[in-house]
Structure formats: C-alpha cells, structure tokens
Design an enzyme around this catalytic site. Structure first.
Site, PDB file in Angstrom:
ATOM      1  CD  GLU A 182      -7.796  -3.450 -19.463  1.00  0.00           C
ATOM      2  OE1 GLU A 182      -8.435  -4.281 -20.131  1.00  0.00           O
ATOM      3  OE2 GLU A 182      -6.572  -3.508 -19.324  1.00  0.00           O
TER       4      GLU A 182
ATOM      5  CB  SER B 156       4.871   3.237   9.597  1.00  0.00           C
ATOM      6  OG  SER B 156       5.600   3.760   8.536  1.00  0.00           O
TER       7      SER B 156
ATOM      8  CG  HIS C 299       8.131   9.451   6.295  1.00  0.00           C
ATOM      9  ND1 HIS C 299       9.338   9.321   5.661  1.00  0.00           N
ATOM     10  CD2 HIS C 299       7.506   8.260   6.130  1.00  0.00           C
ATOM     11  CE1 HIS C 299       9.424   8.107   5.112  1.00  0.00           C
ATOM     12  NE2 HIS C 299       8.308   7.459   5.379  1.00  0.00           N
TER      13      HIS C 299
ATOM     14  CE  LYS D 188       9.115  -7.968   7.057  1.00  0.00           C
ATOM     15  NZ  LYS D 188       8.635  -7.876   8.419  1.00  0.00           N
ATOM     16  CG  ASP D 189      10.334  -2.681   1.823  1.00  0.00           C
ATOM     17  OD1 ASP D 189       9.503  -3.408   2.398  1.00  0.00           O
ATOM     18  OD2 ASP D 189      10.319  -1.442   1.890  1.00  0.00           O
TER      19      ASP D 189
HETATM   20  C1  HEM Z   1       0.591   5.675  -6.290  1.00  0.00           C
HETATM   21  C2  HEM Z   1       0.012   5.012  -5.322  1.00  0.00           C
HETATM   22  C3  HEM Z   1       0.574   4.894  -3.932  1.00  0.00           C
HETATM   23  C4  HEM Z   1       1.869   4.896  -3.544  1.00  0.00           C
HETATM   24  C5  HEM Z   1       3.124   4.990  -4.419  1.00  0.00           C
HETATM   25  C6  HEM Z   1       1.871   4.770  -2.104  1.00  0.00           C
HETATM   26  C7  HEM Z   1       3.008   4.717  -1.318  1.00  0.00           C
HETATM   27  C8  HEM Z   1       3.031   4.491   0.044  1.00  0.00           C
HETATM   28  C9  HEM Z   1       4.205   4.184   0.813  1.00  0.00           C
HETATM   29  C10 HEM Z   1       5.620   4.028   0.238  1.00  0.00           C
HETATM   30  C11 HEM Z   1       3.829   4.026   2.096  1.00  0.00           C
HETATM   31  C12 HEM Z   1       4.718   3.616   3.273  1.00  0.00           C
HETATM   32  C13 HEM Z   1       4.930   2.117   3.237  1.00  0.00           C
HETATM   33  C14 HEM Z   1       3.690   1.331   3.590  1.00  0.00           C
HETATM   34  O1  HEM Z   1       3.110   1.575   4.676  1.00  0.00           O
HETATM   35  O2  HEM Z   1       3.275   0.487   2.775  1.00  0.00           O
HETATM   36  C15 HEM Z   1       2.405   4.260   2.183  1.00  0.00           C
HETATM   37  C16 HEM Z   1       1.630   4.212   3.335  1.00  0.00           C
HETATM   38  C17 HEM Z   1       0.251   4.348   3.382  1.00  0.00           C
HETATM   39  N1  HEM Z   1      -0.598   4.451   2.292  1.00  0.00           N
HETATM   40 FE1  HEM Z   1      -0.014   4.601   0.345  1.00  0.00          FE
HETATM   41  N2  HEM Z   1       0.580   4.703  -1.643  1.00  0.00           N
HETATM   42  C18 HEM Z   1      -0.247   4.768  -2.734  1.00  0.00           C
HETATM   43  C19 HEM Z   1      -1.627   4.708  -2.720  1.00  0.00           C
HETATM   44  C20 HEM Z   1      -2.415   4.620  -1.578  1.00  0.00           C
HETATM   45  C21 HEM Z   1      -3.848   4.502  -1.564  1.00  0.00           C
HETATM   46  C22 HEM Z   1      -4.724   4.420  -2.815  1.00  0.00           C
HETATM   47  C23 HEM Z   1      -4.233   4.476  -0.251  1.00  0.00           C
HETATM   48  C24 HEM Z   1      -5.627   4.370   0.342  1.00  0.00           C
HETATM   49  C25 HEM Z   1      -6.677   4.899  -0.136  1.00  0.00           C
HETATM   50  C26 HEM Z   1      -3.051   4.565   0.574  1.00  0.00           C
HETATM   51  C27 HEM Z   1      -3.029   4.583   1.960  1.00  0.00           C
HETATM   52  C28 HEM Z   1      -1.893   4.511   2.746  1.00  0.00           C
HETATM   53  C29 HEM Z   1      -1.890   4.477   4.198  1.00  0.00           C
HETATM   54  C30 HEM Z   1      -3.112   4.545   5.125  1.00  0.00           C
HETATM   55  C31 HEM Z   1      -0.551   4.380   4.593  1.00  0.00           C
HETATM   56  C32 HEM Z   1      -0.025   4.324   6.037  1.00  0.00           C
HETATM   57  C33 HEM Z   1       0.220   2.872   6.366  1.00  0.00           C
HETATM   58  C34 HEM Z   1       0.733   2.652   7.761  1.00  0.00           C
HETATM   59  O3  HEM Z   1       1.430   3.471   8.321  1.00  0.00           O
HETATM   60  O4  HEM Z   1       0.375   1.593   8.294  1.00  0.00           O
HETATM   61  N3  HEM Z   1      -1.962   4.638  -0.260  1.00  0.00           N
HETATM   62  N4  HEM Z   1       1.925   4.525   0.909  1.00  0.00           N
END
Ligand code: HEM
Length: 472
Positions: free
Chosen positions: A361, A295, A291, A317-318
C-alpha cells in the site's frame, strides 16, 4: 448554609497574606499593587483595569469567596488553585469522579494560545482511529476468516449487506487517511522539534504507535484474501527467514504451517481485531505524557504564561479541521473509493500465480524502498530496524538549544530536504528494481540516515558555536 459559608470565607480571607497586603496598601493610598495581585489583574481585561482599587478588591473578594465555597462543598482542595473547574454545580455531570479526566484533559487543559492548524492533526489521528475501530467491528460481523470464504465474504459485504459498501470503503480508505494524518502529525513534530526535552516520551510513544499501526495495516490488508494480500503477506513474512539460525523456524511459526494459509489468515484476523485497542491504549498514554508538561507551540518557547483553556478555543479551531477532514475523506469514499488501492486485490488469492509487480500500500512505500535498496535480505531488514532506531533516538540526537525551525534557517532547509527524500523513497518503492531506480533509492536511503545521524547532531553544535561567536 449561607451563614456557614460566610463564616468559612471570613475565616479563610485573613489567612491570605497577599490580599491583606493589598488591602493595607490601598488603605494607605499606595498605587503599587503587590505582585500576585498584579498578575491577577493583568488577566482581567481593559474594563477591569478602569475600575477603582476598592472595586477591584470587592470583585476579587467575591471571586475568591466563590472559589473557597465551591472547594469546601466539593471537598476538593485542588479547586483552591488559580484555575477554575468547569461547571460550578456539585451535581454537574462534569464534576463526577470519572469525568474529571475529561474536564482536566479535554476541557480545562491549558493549551498555548499560538498553536496553529498543524496541532489539529493529533486529534484527527484520534478520529481516524475511532472510525477504524467502529467500522472494523461492524465489518467483522459479516467477514469470514477462512481461505475459501474470505474473498467472497468481502464481496458479500459490498453487495448484500445493507450499507456494507460504505463500511468497507470507510475502513479501507480510513487506513490511508489515518496514515496521512499521522505522517503530517509527525512532520509537524519534526519541524517544530516537539520531540525534544521534556517531550521525549511523547515522541517515543508516537514511534511505538507508528510501528503498531504499520503492523495492524499490514495484517489487515491480508484479510480480503486477494492476490496482493496473499503475495504481500508471503514476501514480508519471508523476510524473517533472513535472521541467522532461527529465521526459517520463525517464518514457519508466523505462518502456522509451511506456507501462508488458513492458519495464517485466522491469526491475522485475531491480531487485526486486537491491535487497534492496543493502539488506543498507547494513544491515551501518549496524550497523558503530553499533558504532563503541556504542548509545544510554533515558537518552541515556554508557553506557560500564555495559555487558554482547550474548550472552547482549541475545540472550535479543531472543529474547522475536523469538518475539512470529513470533506477530504468523503471525496475518496464517495468519488474514488479504489483510487488508493491496488486493482490486483480484486483477484482472489492464487498461490499458483505470482503477480508481475508486488507492491505494498502507498503508506509503506518509503520503508519498502529502504528495504529493497540493500541487495541483501538481512541487510534490508537491518536497515528497517535502523529507521526506527533513528526515530526513537531523535530526541537524544538533537543538540540545538532552539526548537522551532522558524528560528533555524538551515534546519528548515534540511526539514524540506528530508520531506522530499521521503517522497522520493515513496516513488522508488513503486518502481521496478532496475536502473536508475535502484541507485536513486540507495542515495535516498543513505540521505535518510545521514539526516538523523549526522545533520541533526552536528547542526545544533554549529548553531551554538555561531551564536556564541556573534555574542562575543
Ligand atoms: C494513533 C496515532 C496517534 C494519535 C491518536 C496521536 C494523538 C496526539 C494528540 C491528540 C496530540 C495532541 C495534539 C497535537 O499536538 O497534535 C499529540 C501530540 C504529539 N504527538 Fe501524537 N498521536 C499519534 C501518533 C504519533 C506519532 C506516530 C508521533 C511521532 C512519532 C507522535 C508525536 C507527537 C508529538 C511529538 C506530540 C507533541 C506535539 C506538541 O506538543 O507540539 N504522535 N498526539
């Protein structure tokens, strides 16, 4: 009160140069509006465009007045910004101090208007984490972390505890769902290059979360104390013995003794309860980092001029994604609860009898295949280290000036090749260590590293060269 507001508004309006500018332009009959007002008008829709300039000024004045009065009442200068805070009343729950975080990050958060359903997988991962924590806490109320009782206490949960079967199946299948959501979330990031500047921290925090998830799932799988729990724990913890000099001491330290035993089970239970809360904390920092700059979006372009508030647009949408996920999850929980697990884990752990094939797993298979592709223990462990080093370094290895694969035809093909490579690694991970699986696994492992260390840095440079040659 009214008189006070009136005085406040009449005091503040003359100090707004662009509004005064507008008033003088309209009164002198000029049709060109000053720039800031044009920007405001473009957001108001067709009905607004049809209004006369005088009516528009009246409307803008009323809106501005409303905003200043509210800012004055709430003593919050932030409200003077363009964006209106959700909830207009001083006593609205959402205007209370702690909840302004919710307002800023879940309600008023400006999201790009063009994000697609792949942007729902972050919130789905968050839902999975919530499900795991909630079901885990209730399971822990009936589980006993002792080598003589662990297996039986899980059977007791399944048979005697009211709704225990549901709790356990939700938790066991929830782990798989969590990995499915996070893997899709990561591949979305790879396709649209969400990891590049300015979102490096978001990506790197994600990689750390993935590591913590792998650790949590691994120690969680040991808790039912079945055959796969015991032998999986023995094989994986023994890998530390490959570390020169201190390896064996580390293994003894991890086990809390000279084999995987009661001390191991106890500490794994303790850590399995702790780690999800660390993941939750890391996820909050992950979202805070996102944030800070906002995004990414499918076009990969700066979206600051085209945003909508998260609530209600993204929320609705979500919601579609969340309901679909609920259906998908339920199919496993209610119709195939053991489909993703291994039948050997319904045999109580027996240190005197090794299972014919020890397989982790499904969500670990790709890493397991890379680990086994090197016929040397230390080499295998180093390869796993390199996997995470590549993932962490990815934002800095990328050289392309364009983010989205929609505009990078070669990168798009490489993306699908990488996905196929990971699926092949997953398939190899469950095969015995024999020809041709060994060779296929080695080729697939090498390709994985070539993608990150060779193709990603080189392709960006080639694209830049090609586009310059087209321009000249
Ligand atoms: C507990 C695990 C995770 C949670 C709860 C989580 C949650 C979120 C949420 C809510 C967002 C914003 C919504 C979205 O863009 O989908 C986000 C964005 C993002 N996440 Fe995660 N995430 C997790 C794991 C990861 C992992 C493992 C990676 C990569 C190694 C990752 C990389 C990113 C990136 C690059 C964004 C920015 C996306 C954009 O702006 O296009 N996340 N994450």
């Amino acid at each position: 009160m009214k008189a006070k507001n009136k005085a406040f508004v009449s005091g503040i309006l003359p100090r707004l140069p662009f509004l005064n500018d507008l008033i003088s332009k309209v009164s002198s009959g000029s049709n060109t509006l000053p720039k800031p007002m044009e920007m405001l008008l473009s957001q108001k829709g067709p009905a607004y465009d049809l209004m006369s300039n005088e009516d528009r000024i009246q409307m803008e004045r009323k809106e501005l007045a409303k905003r200043f009065v509210k800012a004055d009442n709430l003593y919050d200068p932030k409200l003077l910004q363009d964006r209106e805070k959700t909830g207009s009343k001083r006593l609205s729950v959402l205007n209370q101090p702690g909840l302004s975080l919710v307002t800023d990050h879940l309600i008023d958060y400006p999201a790009p208007i063009n994000i697609n359903y792949f942007w729902s997988f972050g919130s789905l991962a968050g839902i999975c984490l919530g499900v795991q924590i909630a079901t885990g806490i209730f399971l822990a109320m009936h589980y006993t972390p002792h080598v003589d009782l662990a297996f039986l206490s899980v059977e007791h949960i399944m048979r005697d505890v009211e709704g225990g079967w549901l709790l356990r199946y939700l938790h066991a299948n929830g782990a798989s769902m969590f990995f499915i959501m996070v893997y899709i979330h990561m591949f979305r990031g790879l396709y649209y290059a969400s990891y590049v500047s300015p979102r490096e921290a978001v990506w790197c925090l994600g990689v750390v979360i993935l590591l913590l998830m792998i650790l949590t799932a691994f120690i969680g799988y040991v808790l039912p104390w079945g055959q796969m729990s015991f032998w999986g724990a023995t094989v994986i913890t023994s890998l530390a013995s490959a570390i020169p000099v201190v390896g064996n001491s580390i293994v003894t330290w991890l086990w809390g003794g000279f084999s995987v035993d009661n001390a191991t089970l106890n500490r794994f239970f303790s850590l399995h309860y702790l780690l999800p809360f660390i993941i939750a904390g890391a996820s909050i920092v992950h979202i805070a980092a996102l944030h800070q700059y906002g995004s990414n979006n499918p076009l990969g372009l700066d979206a600051s001029v085209d945003k909508m508030s998260f609530y209600p647009y993204c929320f609705v949408k979500d919601l579609v994604a969340w309901v679909s996920f609920g259906v998908f999850f339920s199919v496993f929980v209610y119709f195939a609860p053991n489909f993703l697990g291994h039948p050997d884990n319904y045999i109580p752990a027996n240190p005197m009898s090794t299972p014919a094939h020890i397989v982790p797993e499904w969500y670990f298979l790709w890493v397991y295949a890379i680990l086994r592709s090197i016929p040397n223990k230390l080499g295998g462990v180093a390869a796993i280290g390199l996997v995470f080093a590549c993932l962490l370094a990815l934002p800095f290895l990328q050289t392309s000036e364009v983010r989205s694969s929609l505009f990078r035809p070669i990168h798009k093909k490489l993306f699908w090749l990488l996905l196929a490579d990971c699926l092949i690694l997953g398939w190899i991970g469950m095969k015995p260590v024999e020809t041709p699986y060994v060779e296929v696994g080695q080729i697939a492992s090498v390709y994985f590293f070539v993608h990150f260390l060779v193709f990603v840095p080189i392709l960006g440079r080639l694209e830049a060269k090609y586009s310059r040659s087209l321009a000249s």
